[in-house]
Design an enzyme around this catalytic site. Structure first.
Site, PDB file in Angstrom:
ATOM      1  N   LYS A   1      12.951 -14.634 -10.941  1.00  0.00           N
ATOM      2  CA  LYS A   1      12.676 -13.539 -11.894  1.00  0.00           C
ATOM      3  C   LYS A   1      11.681 -13.998 -12.949  1.00  0.00           C
ATOM      4  O   LYS A   1      10.725 -13.300 -13.257  1.00  0.00           O
ATOM      5  CB  LYS A   1      13.940 -13.103 -12.612  1.00  0.00           C
ATOM      6  CG  LYS A   1      14.874 -12.067 -12.118  1.00  0.00           C
ATOM      7  CD  LYS A   1      14.415 -10.759 -11.629  1.00  0.00           C
ATOM      8  CE  LYS A   1      13.673 -10.835 -10.337  1.00  0.00           C
ATOM      9  NZ  LYS A   1      14.324 -10.406  -9.153  1.00  0.00           N
TER      10      LYS A   1
ATOM     11  N   LYS B   1       5.979  -4.125  -4.221  1.00  0.00           N
ATOM     12  CA  LYS B   1       7.420  -3.939  -4.085  1.00  0.00           C
ATOM     13  C   LYS B   1       7.896  -4.106  -2.647  1.00  0.00           C
ATOM     14  O   LYS B   1       8.900  -4.720  -2.385  1.00  0.00           O
ATOM     15  CB  LYS B   1       7.767  -2.545  -4.602  1.00  0.00           C
ATOM     16  CG  LYS B   1       9.238  -2.221  -4.583  1.00  0.00           C
ATOM     17  CD  LYS B   1       9.912  -2.815  -5.773  1.00  0.00           C
ATOM     18  CE  LYS B   1      11.403  -2.657  -5.753  1.00  0.00           C
ATOM     19  NZ  LYS B   1      12.057  -3.711  -6.513  1.00  0.00           N
TER      20      LYS B   1
ATOM     21  N   TRP C   1      -2.766  -2.737  -1.825  1.00  0.00           N
ATOM     22  CA  TRP C   1      -2.433  -4.147  -2.038  1.00  0.00           C
ATOM     23  C   TRP C   1      -3.311  -4.890  -1.029  1.00  0.00           C
ATOM     24  O   TRP C   1      -3.078  -4.819   0.183  1.00  0.00           O
ATOM     25  CB  TRP C   1      -0.953  -4.400  -1.776  1.00  0.00           C
ATOM     26  CG  TRP C   1      -0.511  -5.767  -2.192  1.00  0.00           C
ATOM     27  CD1 TRP C   1      -0.083  -6.152  -3.434  1.00  0.00           C
ATOM     28  CD2 TRP C   1      -0.438  -6.936  -1.366  1.00  0.00           C
ATOM     29  NE1 TRP C   1       0.238  -7.485  -3.432  1.00  0.00           N
ATOM     30  CE2 TRP C   1       0.036  -8.001  -2.182  1.00  0.00           C
ATOM     31  CE3 TRP C   1      -0.747  -7.206  -0.031  1.00  0.00           C
ATOM     32  CZ2 TRP C   1       0.214  -9.294  -1.693  1.00  0.00           C
ATOM     33  CZ3 TRP C   1      -0.565  -8.492   0.456  1.00  0.00           C
ATOM     34  CH2 TRP C   1      -0.083  -9.531  -0.378  1.00  0.00           C
TER      35      TRP C   1
ATOM     36  N   CYS D   1       0.833  -1.189   0.000  1.00  0.00           N
ATOM     37  CA  CYS D   1       0.000   0.000   0.000  1.00  0.00           C
ATOM     38  C   CYS D   1       0.875   1.250   0.000  1.00  0.00           C
ATOM     39  O   CYS D   1       1.792   1.376   0.807  1.00  0.00           O
ATOM     40  CB  CYS D   1      -0.958   0.070   1.182  1.00  0.00           C
ATOM     41  SG  CYS D   1      -2.121  -1.290   1.227  1.00  0.00           S
TER      42      CYS D   1
ATOM     43  N   ARG E   1       3.990  -0.105  -4.851  1.00  0.00           N
ATOM     44  CA  ARG E   1       3.744  -0.705  -3.529  1.00  0.00           C
ATOM     45  C   ARG E   1       2.452  -1.524  -3.511  1.00  0.00           C
ATOM     46  O   ARG E   1       2.210  -2.275  -2.578  1.00  0.00           O
ATOM     47  CB  ARG E   1       3.651   0.393  -2.464  1.00  0.00           C
ATOM     48  CG  ARG E   1       4.934   1.161  -2.301  1.00  0.00           C
ATOM     49  CD  ARG E   1       4.782   2.183  -1.194  1.00  0.00           C
ATOM     50  NE  ARG E   1       4.628   1.539   0.082  1.00  0.00           N
ATOM     51  CZ  ARG E   1       5.610   1.274   0.923  1.00  0.00           C
ATOM     52  NH1 ARG E   1       6.837   1.618   0.613  1.00  0.00           N
ATOM     53  NH2 ARG E   1       5.382   0.682   2.067  1.00  0.00           N
TER      54      ARG E   1
ATOM     55  N   ASN F   1      -1.916   1.768   5.840  1.00  0.00           N
ATOM     56  CA  ASN F   1      -1.028   0.722   5.341  1.00  0.00           C
ATOM     57  C   ASN F   1      -0.675  -0.143   6.541  1.00  0.00           C
ATOM     58  O   ASN F   1      -0.288   0.390   7.581  1.00  0.00           O
ATOM     59  CB  ASN F   1       0.245   1.350   4.746  1.00  0.00           C
ATOM     60  CG  ASN F   1       1.274   0.309   4.369  1.00  0.00           C
ATOM     61  OD1 ASN F   1       0.936  -0.833   4.080  1.00  0.00           O
ATOM     62  ND2 ASN F   1       2.536   0.705   4.377  1.00  0.00           N
ATOM     63  N   GLY F   2      -0.828  -1.458   6.408  1.00  0.00           N
ATOM     64  CA  GLY F   2      -0.499  -2.345   7.529  1.00  0.00           C
ATOM     65  C   GLY F   2      -1.634  -3.314   7.778  1.00  0.00           C
ATOM     66  O   GLY F   2      -2.505  -3.504   6.918  1.00  0.00           O
TER      67      GLY F   2
ATOM     68  N   GLU G   1      17.821 -17.183  -8.299  1.00  0.00           N
ATOM     69  CA  GLU G   1      17.329 -15.854  -8.645  1.00  0.00           C
ATOM     70  C   GLU G   1      16.759 -15.829 -10.068  1.00  0.00           C
ATOM     71  O   GLU G   1      15.741 -15.192 -10.331  1.00  0.00           O
ATOM     72  CB  GLU G   1      18.463 -14.835  -8.459  1.00  0.00           C
ATOM     73  CG  GLU G   1      18.144 -13.414  -8.847  1.00  0.00           C
ATOM     74  CD  GLU G   1      16.939 -12.817  -8.127  1.00  0.00           C
ATOM     75  OE1 GLU G   1      16.415 -13.417  -7.184  1.00  0.00           O
ATOM     76  OE2 GLU G   1      16.506 -11.742  -8.565  1.00  0.00           O
TER      77      GLU G   1
ATOM     78  N   HIS H   1      17.242 -37.169  -8.555  1.00  0.00           N
ATOM     79  CA  HIS H   1      16.537 -37.688  -7.383  1.00  0.00           C
ATOM     80  C   HIS H   1      15.046 -37.375  -7.454  1.00  0.00           C
ATOM     81  O   HIS H   1      14.407 -37.116  -6.441  1.00  0.00           O
ATOM     82  CB  HIS H   1      17.190 -37.146  -6.111  1.00  0.00           C
ATOM     83  CG  HIS H   1      18.628 -37.555  -6.014  1.00  0.00           C
ATOM     84  ND1 HIS H   1      19.011 -38.814  -5.620  1.00  0.00           N
ATOM     85  CD2 HIS H   1      19.761 -36.900  -6.348  1.00  0.00           C
ATOM     86  CE1 HIS H   1      20.328 -38.903  -5.679  1.00  0.00           C
ATOM     87  NE2 HIS H   1      20.805 -37.753  -6.129  1.00  0.00           N
TER      88      HIS H   1
ATOM     89  N   GLU I   1       8.064 -14.503 -11.489  1.00  0.00           N
ATOM     90  CA  GLU I   1       7.288 -13.366 -11.019  1.00  0.00           C
ATOM     91  C   GLU I   1       6.797 -12.459 -12.138  1.00  0.00           C
ATOM     92  O   GLU I   1       5.745 -11.841 -11.992  1.00  0.00           O
ATOM     93  CB  GLU I   1       8.025 -12.570  -9.940  1.00  0.00           C
ATOM     94  CG  GLU I   1       9.286 -11.884 -10.377  1.00  0.00           C
ATOM     95  CD  GLU I   1       9.933 -11.113  -9.224  1.00  0.00           C
ATOM     96  OE1 GLU I   1      11.157 -11.002  -9.212  1.00  0.00           O
ATOM     97  OE2 GLU I   1       9.218 -10.617  -8.344  1.00  0.00           O
TER      98      GLU I   1
END
Ligand code: F6R
Length: 605
Positions: A482, A600, A75, A2, A27, A99-100, A478, A501, A485
């Site tokens: 990438k 983010k 968000w 947010c 955000r 926000n939170g 990584e 395996h 996402e």
């Protein structure tokens, strides 16, 4: 998570809020809304699902002026993505953005019998309704009562019907920064919204009440005493948060990596050796530990995985990497002889912050590798090593990862020197190797068409595998993240020797396997694994150093990075893997910079 912004001042508030929300959109981007006082001091609330651009369209026909307002980009946590769950929330005298997460919203709803009055499914509306109950014309006293009752994390910006021109803000854990500028008073969840107006700002102290008006900002501590803020300065410029001709922030940020590396490394060199005197990090920190524990989330955690593969053989002490969201609920075996390194681009990731706090209670000394100056993690850690990547706007982290690695490599070099594992010459040779990665990254950026062309095979795929051994495995993690996402293709990174395996059952004709083989001492082993997947029909994209000799039948596509000391190949490989993800996302017509469901800065659990 947010984005929030508040403004009071002489300029047109709606424009400032909408521009600020565009800067903060990374955000969260499920919905957006603003509330403002009109010229007759009436509050208007406008909110909509979708992106800020959607909201902006609503305002093209409104001409009435406004000089005070608050804005939010969401968000979703509590309650689905809908207009009614979007912020701001209005309740009686109160209009609020949040926000939170208010963890006890359910019990508060019952205690204050709010069920019938709630129109949304959000925890934030419960806070708005509660504040309205407490409000008797005294904002500070009502906010204090609210703060005493809510549990969890929050950053609130609040307006009261009978207080035109005034915004009140308060926070616990969730970030808020503020500044009084020539344009007026501003408060926001992060700096990117402030940098068009000022370089000087302060972090809103937790549980303090900040009041913004068109001509000043005042701050009261929890006892009601007026206090002065501790001012900070940021050296980011407005350009840094713009696309500057690139089609996407992600591509721009991939291009910025060589510069970001120079900014992070060069100011910290004395006679070619890392020197952290200006960062006030004493050598004694590196001498007094018998193990290192690295803690972070996501991409930052992957930087930690690379650091582990590098540091353990270099320093000959145990190096452990933990996922912060796990570590914070464990009973970690760390003590005052443990150097805990936390890594965070934003410096606000809630799990990393909680892990840092836990590490400190265990007596460990903490070093934070952080990009955002003055962020909570930077302030709470014993020592901080800032990376100088500038603002990272694309949700998928690129340049922050490279500079985190650079910072960790420098720490490793300094530690090896002070612990007698490196002579002075070895330390400067290592550092020279680190500087060599800058032209190598530039080369790979200039050859980006290679990745642009190769992704045609990936576009129609559901699964992709990344394989490598040792450091190459750490980079693969990584690369897979990438790709997942931003292209929504399932991707898994495997230690190449582990494939047999179980996972090799998934390798069928045409399945892409991105094999990274840059480590000389295990090169032939990785190539055997490549042979195994090739024999089962995989479409192999092989990444090696220039000098590697490879059977041409093994790879469908062979990408060569410039020759480097094996310890440094991660840097150009990061560029290759970032570009593969980027062009795959473009090829699938997806939103590269703001992929679905992500945000983010992860400031909620
Ligand atoms: C992925 C990504 C995330 C972040 C993670 C930690 O591209 O950006 O995985 O790395 O959320 O964020 P910071 O570094 O801000 O703590």
């Amino acid at each position: 998570m947010c984005g929030i912004i508040g403004y009071s001042g002489p300029l047109e508030a709606r424009t400032i809020l909408l521009d600020g929300l565009s800067q903060l959109e990374y955000r969260g981007y499920d919905s957006a809304g603003i509330a403002y006082f009109d010229s007759r001091s009436q509050i208007h609330v406008v909110k909509k699902t979708g992106k800020v651009a959607n909201l902006r369209e609503t305002f093209s026909s409104i001409s009435d002026s406004s000089h005070c307002g608050i804005g939010h980009t969401r968000w979703a946590t509590h309650g689905g993505v809908s207009d009614v769950n979007a912020h701001p929330h209005h309740a009686g005298q109160v209009t609020l953005i949040h926000n939170g997460i208010i963890e006890n919203y359910h019990s508060l709803t019952q205690e204050f019998q709010l069920e019938a009055s709630l129109v949304s499914q959000t925890d934030s509306e419960v806070a708005a309704r509660l504040l309205d109950i407490f409000y008797e014309g005294q904002p500070e006293s009502a906010i204090k009562q609210l703060v005493n009752r809510v549990e969890g994390s929050y950053a609130f910006c609040i307006m009261f019907n009978d207080r035109p021109g005034e915004i009140y803000a308060v926070r616990s854990v969730s970030p808020l920064v503020a500044a009084y500028t020539r344009a007026g008073a501003l408060v926001a969840s992060d700096l990117t919204a402030l940098i068009p107006y000022t370089r000087n700002y302060f972090v809103v102290p937790e549980h303090h009440i900040v009041k913004l008006t068109g001509y000043k900002i005042s701050i009261c501590d929890p006892d009601g005493k007026q206090v002065s803020p501790e001012m900070m300065k940021v050296n980011w410029n407005t350009d840094a948060a713009m696309k500057n001709g690139f089609p996407h922030f992600m591509l721009k940020e991939i291009h910025e990596q060589p510069e970001a590396l120079k900014n992070t490394i060069l100011p910290r060199l004395t006679k070619g050796i890392p020197d952290f005197t200006d960062d006030q990090i004493p050598d004694e920190l590196f001498l007094g530990c018998d193990q290192i524990h690295v803690i972070a989330c996501g991409t930052a955690m992957h930087a930690g995985m690379v650091a582990r593969s590098l540091l353990e053989p270099l320093l000959r002490i145990p190096v452990t990497v933990s996922i912060a969201s796990e570590f914070r609920y464990e009973e970690p075996l760390i003590d005052e002889k443990t150097l805990v390194i936390v890594i965070s681009q934003s410096g606000e990731t809630i799990d990393t912050l909680a892990a840092l706090r836990l590490a400190r209670t265990c007596g460990s000394r903490t070093l934070a590798v952080v990009n955002v100056k003055g962020s909570t993690i930077a302030r709470e850690s014993d020592y901080v090593l800032y990376t100088h990547a500038g603002p990272e706007i694309a949700v998928a982290s690129t340049k922050a990862y490279s500079v985190q690695l650079a910072a960790l490599y420098m720490v490793g070099c300094r530690m090896a020197l002070v612990r007698g594992r490196f002579t002075g010459e070895q330390a400067s040779a290592f550092l020279a190797g680190l500087l060599d990665v800058i032209p190598a990254m530039e080369t790979m950026i200039s050859r980006k068409d290679e990745e642009k062309n190769l992704v045609t095979h990936l576009l129609s795929q559901h699964d992709t595998f990344f394989i490598g051994r040792g450091l190459d495995y750490a980079f693969s993690l990584e690369g897979a993240l990438k790709l997942k996402e931003i292209s929504y293709i399932h991707a898994e990174a495997y230690a190449a020797g582990e494939l047999k395996h179980g996972t090799i059952a998934l390798i069928a004709s045409g399945v892409p396997v991105i094999a990274i083989a840059t480590q000389e001492h295990i090169f032939s082993k990785t190539m055997s694994n490549v042979r195994e997947v090739k024999a089962r029909g995989a479409f192999v994209i092989l990444v090696t150093q220039e000098h590697a000799s490879v059977d041409p039948d093994l790879a469908d596509i062979h990408i060569k990075i410039p020759d480097l000391d094996d310890r440094f190949t991660v840097f150009p490989i990061a560029v290759v893997l970032q570009l593969i993800a980027y062009y795959t996302s473009i090829g699938k017509n997806l939103d590269v910079d703001q992929p679905r469901n992500l945000a983010k800065s992860v400031t909620v659990e």
